[in-house]
Write a protein that holds these residues in place. Structure first.
Motif, PDB file in Angstrom:
ATOM      1  N   GLN A 157     -43.468 -12.885  12.703  1.00  0.00           N
ATOM      2  CA  GLN A 157     -42.535 -13.550  13.834  1.00  0.00           C
ATOM      3  C   GLN A 157     -43.668 -14.074  14.726  1.00  0.00           C
ATOM      4  N   MET A 158     -43.506 -15.606  15.028  1.00  0.00           N
ATOM      5  CA  MET A 158     -44.263 -16.262  15.761  1.00  0.00           C
ATOM      6  C   MET A 158     -43.554 -16.758  16.810  1.00  0.00           C
ATOM      7  N   ASN A 159     -43.859 -16.520  18.110  1.00  0.00           N
ATOM      8  CA  ASN A 159     -43.258 -17.068  19.232  1.00  0.00           C
ATOM      9  C   ASN A 159     -44.309 -17.815  20.247  1.00  0.00           C
ATOM     10  N   GLU A 215     -45.106 -16.727  -0.024  1.00  0.00           N
ATOM     11  CA  GLU A 215     -44.905 -17.162   1.253  1.00  0.00           C
ATOM     12  C   GLU A 215     -43.757 -18.071   1.453  1.00  0.00           C
ATOM     13  N   SER A 216     -43.040 -18.011   2.573  1.00  0.00           N
ATOM     14  CA  SER A 216     -42.037 -19.095   3.009  1.00  0.00           C
ATOM     15  C   SER A 216     -41.664 -18.867   4.459  1.00  0.00           C
ATOM     16  N   GLY A 217     -41.028 -19.978   5.006  1.00  0.00           N
ATOM     17  CA  GLY A 217     -40.735 -19.993   6.286  1.00  0.00           C
ATOM     18  C   GLY A 217     -41.309 -21.114   7.284  1.00  0.00           C
ATOM     19  N   GLY A 218     -42.496 -21.616   6.405  1.00  0.00           N
ATOM     20  CA  GLY A 218     -43.166 -22.566   7.288  1.00  0.00           C
ATOM     21  C   GLY A 218     -42.325 -23.807   7.601  1.00  0.00           C
ATOM     22  N   GLY A 219     -42.917 -24.613   8.761  1.00  0.00           N
ATOM     23  CA  GLY A 219     -42.462 -25.849   8.984  1.00  0.00           C
ATOM     24  C   GLY A 219     -42.633 -26.721  10.179  1.00  0.00           C
ATOM     25  N   LEU A 220     -42.114 -27.368  10.706  1.00  0.00           N
ATOM     26  CA  LEU A 220     -42.668 -28.151  11.892  1.00  0.00           C
ATOM     27  C   LEU A 220     -41.583 -27.769  13.136  1.00  0.00           C
ATOM     28  N   VAL A 221     -42.443 -27.353  14.205  1.00  0.00           N
ATOM     29  CA  VAL A 221     -41.847 -26.836  15.420  1.00  0.00           C
ATOM     30  C   VAL A 221     -42.507 -27.328  16.675  1.00  0.00           C
ATOM     31  N   LEU A 271     -41.116 -19.463  14.981  1.00  0.00           N
ATOM     32  CA  LEU A 271     -41.000 -19.419  13.466  1.00  0.00           C
ATOM     33  C   LEU A 271     -40.997 -18.037  13.027  1.00  0.00           C
ATOM     34  N   ARG A 272     -40.454 -17.766  11.704  1.00  0.00           N
ATOM     35  CA  ARG A 272     -40.639 -16.471  11.072  1.00  0.00           C
ATOM     36  C   ARG A 272     -41.144 -16.749   9.886  1.00  0.00           C
ATOM     37  N   LEU A 273     -42.045 -16.341   9.341  1.00  0.00           N
ATOM     38  CA  LEU A 273     -42.708 -16.440   8.123  1.00  0.00           C
ATOM     39  C   LEU A 273     -42.493 -15.038   7.213  1.00  0.00           C
ATOM     40  N   SER A 274     -42.158 -15.404   5.899  1.00  0.00           N
ATOM     41  CA  SER A 274     -41.764 -14.242   5.069  1.00  0.00           C
ATOM     42  C   SER A 274     -42.738 -14.331   3.868  1.00  0.00           C
ATOM     43  N   CYS A 275     -43.150 -13.118   3.412  1.00  0.00           N
ATOM     44  CA  CYS A 275     -43.963 -13.123   2.205  1.00  0.00           C
ATOM     45  C   CYS A 275     -43.347 -12.159   1.271  1.00  0.00           C
ATOM     46  N   GLY A 319     -49.765 -20.047   0.364  1.00  0.00           N
ATOM     47  CA  GLY A 319     -49.708 -20.672   1.749  1.00  0.00           C
ATOM     48  C   GLY A 319     -48.585 -21.389   1.978  1.00  0.00           C
ATOM     49  N   THR A 320     -48.323 -21.326   3.462  1.00  0.00           N
ATOM     50  CA  THR A 320     -47.062 -22.272   3.895  1.00  0.00           C
ATOM     51  C   THR A 320     -47.480 -22.875   5.134  1.00  0.00           C
ATOM     52  N   GLN A 321     -47.037 -24.120   5.282  1.00  0.00           N
ATOM     53  CA  GLN A 321     -47.856 -25.027   6.241  1.00  0.00           C
ATOM     54  C   GLN A 321     -46.965 -24.675   7.561  1.00  0.00           C
ATOM     55  N   VAL A 322     -47.513 -24.404   8.597  1.00  0.00           N
ATOM     56  CA  VAL A 322     -46.939 -24.442  10.067  1.00  0.00           C
ATOM     57  C   VAL A 322     -47.594 -25.586  10.747  1.00  0.00           C
ATOM     58  N   THR A 323     -46.753 -26.298  11.309  1.00  0.00           N
ATOM     59  CA  THR A 323     -47.184 -27.602  12.405  1.00  0.00           C
ATOM     60  C   THR A 323     -46.538 -27.308  13.601  1.00  0.00           C
TER      61      THR A 323
END
Length: 118
Positions: free
Chosen positions: A82-84, A6-12, A18-22, A111-115
């Motif tokens: 895609q998370m809106n 996975e990739s694309g996580g972060g702080l928003v 955010l858009r996560l990719s796997c 896993g990738t962290q989304v905050t």
């Protein structure tokens, strides 16, 4: 052996996107149902969304319906989330998973962290 990354996580900020990719390895990617799950601190892992091998069927948990969109590119062997309109309660580690048949998921990413800040 299948590997998922996975990739694309972060702080928003709340309301952001955010858009996560796997990215998956393996020859028969287009045959597999792919799913996204998440686990918030102190909570059990929960299902978020899934997509059929062809991409023509999707399913979402109620709390993300209308805000999140799952999609896939079988040529690239990738699945996306895609998370809106993100909310603080969406904060979690997000996992990509692969299901070979029906029922349980057989392979998981790291896993990738989304905050999401309020």
């Amino acid at each position: 052996q299948v590997q998922l990354v996975e990739s694309g996580g972060g702080l928003v900020q709340a309301g952001g996107s955010l858009r996560l990719s796997c990215s998956a390895s393996g020859r028969y990617f287009s045959s597999w149902t792919m799913g996204w799950f998440r686990q918030a601190p102190g909570k059990e892992r929960e299902f978020v969304a899934r997509i059929s091998g062809s991409g023509d069927s999707t399913y979402y948990t109620g709390s993300v319906k209308g805000r999140f969109t799952i999609s896939r590119d079988n040529a690239k062997k990738e699945v996306y989330l895609q998370m809106n309109s993100l909310k603080p309660e969406d904060t979690a580690v997000y996992y990509c998973a692969l299901r070979l048949g029906t029922g349980t998921y057989d392979y998981w990413g790291q896993g990738t962290q989304v905050t999401v800040s309020s």
